[in-house]
Design an enzyme around this catalytic site. Sequence first.
Site, short mmCIF file in Angstrom:
data_model
loop_
_atom_site.label_atom_id
_atom_site.label_comp_id
_atom_site.label_asym_id
_atom_site.label_seq_id
_atom_site.Cartn_x
_atom_site.Cartn_y
_atom_site.Cartn_z
N GLN A 13 1.23 -1.22 -0.31
CA GLN A 13 -0.45 0.04 0.23
C GLN A 13 0.29 1.04 -0.13
O GLN A 13 0.41 2.40 -0.72
CB GLN A 13 -0.77 -0.04 1.32
N ASN A 123 6.67 -0.73 10.87
CA ASN A 123 6.27 -0.86 12.19
C ASN A 123 6.70 -2.38 12.93
O ASN A 123 6.60 -2.89 12.40
CB ASN A 123 5.13 -0.06 12.24
N HIS A 178 6.64 6.24 18.03
CA HIS A 178 5.32 6.65 16.74
C HIS A 178 4.94 5.48 17.70
O HIS A 178 4.93 4.49 17.33
CB HIS A 178 6.24 5.88 15.56
N1 APR Z 1 11.00 -7.81 1.43
C1 APR Z 1 10.58 -7.02 0.37
N2 APR Z 1 9.29 -6.93 0.80
C2 APR Z 1 8.13 -7.41 1.56
C3 APR Z 1 8.81 -8.36 2.59
C4 APR Z 1 10.89 -8.53 2.25
N3 APR Z 1 11.56 -9.02 2.51
N4 APR Z 1 8.95 -8.65 3.75
C5 APR Z 1 7.36 -8.43 3.44
N5 APR Z 1 6.94 -7.34 1.87
C6 APR Z 1 6.05 -6.96 1.44
C7 APR Z 1 5.02 -7.24 1.41
O1 APR Z 1 4.93 -8.11 0.67
C8 APR Z 1 3.46 -6.09 0.73
O2 APR Z 1 3.61 -6.28 0.02
O3 APR Z 1 6.13 -5.54 2.50
C9 APR Z 1 4.81 -4.85 1.46
C10 APR Z 1 3.82 -4.13 2.96
O4 APR Z 1 3.16 -3.78 1.51
P1 APR Z 1 1.03 -3.93 2.93
O5 APR Z 1 1.01 -5.54 3.42
O6 APR Z 1 1.17 -2.91 2.02
O7 APR Z 1 1.60 -2.55 4.12
P2 APR Z 1 2.10 -1.18 4.27
O8 APR Z 1 0.87 -0.79 4.06
O9 APR Z 1 2.85 -1.25 2.54
O10 APR Z 1 2.91 -0.75 5.19
C11 APR Z 1 3.91 -1.40 5.74
O11 APR Z 1 4.46 0.08 6.96
O12 APR Z 1 3.08 1.66 8.24
C12 APR Z 1 4.29 0.34 8.33
O13 APR Z 1 2.56 -0.22 9.76
C13 APR Z 1 3.06 -0.56 8.53
O14 APR Z 1 4.61 -2.22 8.75
C14 APR Z 1 3.89 -1.27 8.10
C15 APR Z 1 4.64 -0.96 7.02
#
Ligand code: APR
Length: 311
Positions: A13, A123, A178
Amino acid sequence: MARKKIALIGGGQIGGILALLVAQKELGDAVVLEIPEKEGMAKGKTLDLMESSPLLRVDSNLSGTSDYNDIKGSDVVIITAGLPRKPGMTREDLLEVNLKIMNNVATNVKKQCPDAFCIIVTNPLDAMVYSFKKITGFPKNRVVGMAGVLDTGRFNSFVAMELGVSVVDVAATVLGGHGPTMVPLPRTCTVGGVPLTELLSQDKIDAIVQRTRQAGTEIVKLLGNGSAFFSPAVSAIEMAESYLKDKKRILPAAALLEGEYGINGYYIGVPVLIGANGVEKVIEIKLSDDEKAALMNSLEAVKKAVAETKL
Ligand code: APR
């Protein structure tokens, strides 16, 4: 001058909005890195964006990958890889799983982008940025956590909503970790140069402070599946832009403190100056006794999360 290269680790996202903003602001070329299972999503999102660039009238190459070789030599790395919260979860509930992800990401970023300015968004933020710094060993001016810009943005928007004035005129700062212990400083808030304390009653100000502390949770509840993504992306881009354009903006962010505010060895939200050398300065505000106590209380929450990383 060659275009800057910006690596976006995590193409979910927030990562998707980051890519849009990098293109829209023509900050450089962006590479979105995802896990192998979601490489197609990263490629699809970035191709979709590329196809909107003639309409946006911007030149920015965007690509998706799961191969760390593709982010080699990036000038800026923004990390959102990791799980977001679901309703009922605290940011700390994400620690174990996101720490594993951060370990992998930090090791690879260290190898491929040894000179990058790194902004951590994942986070629980204060523990994740601490872990990234520990694992990479990068200098503290090049590792910063995105939280304060977002928390301040939330505070400012609530003030503007309450007063029915332009958000552009509201300026304030939020210190601390945070999470719910964060320390909004209404005392520092001005609206078009007028102190907030002269515009709103203490009760109204207290309510805004309280809402700010819970603002992330409010969004998590409403979304039902995931956490805020527009405002975190915009916040991280403000920080990246200040670095890339040497704007020297003073922005609240999680910085490694080494004695400032009487805190040593922890990342926590404070105003910093971001320019071409990254975090060039930590700005120290003279705090009242209550504010100091609130910051120390927030530090305890940060320390607890950091202790769990065992780093
Ligand atoms: N390498 C690259 N990408 C990864 C990995 C990794 N090892 N592990 C997970 N991901 C990707 C997931 O596949 C996912 O598409 O990270 C992405 C995170 O995206 P979302 O689930 O949509 O989460 P998002 O809302 O973008 O938030 C990401 O930021 O604000 C913080 O709390 C929130 O920890 C969360 C992070």
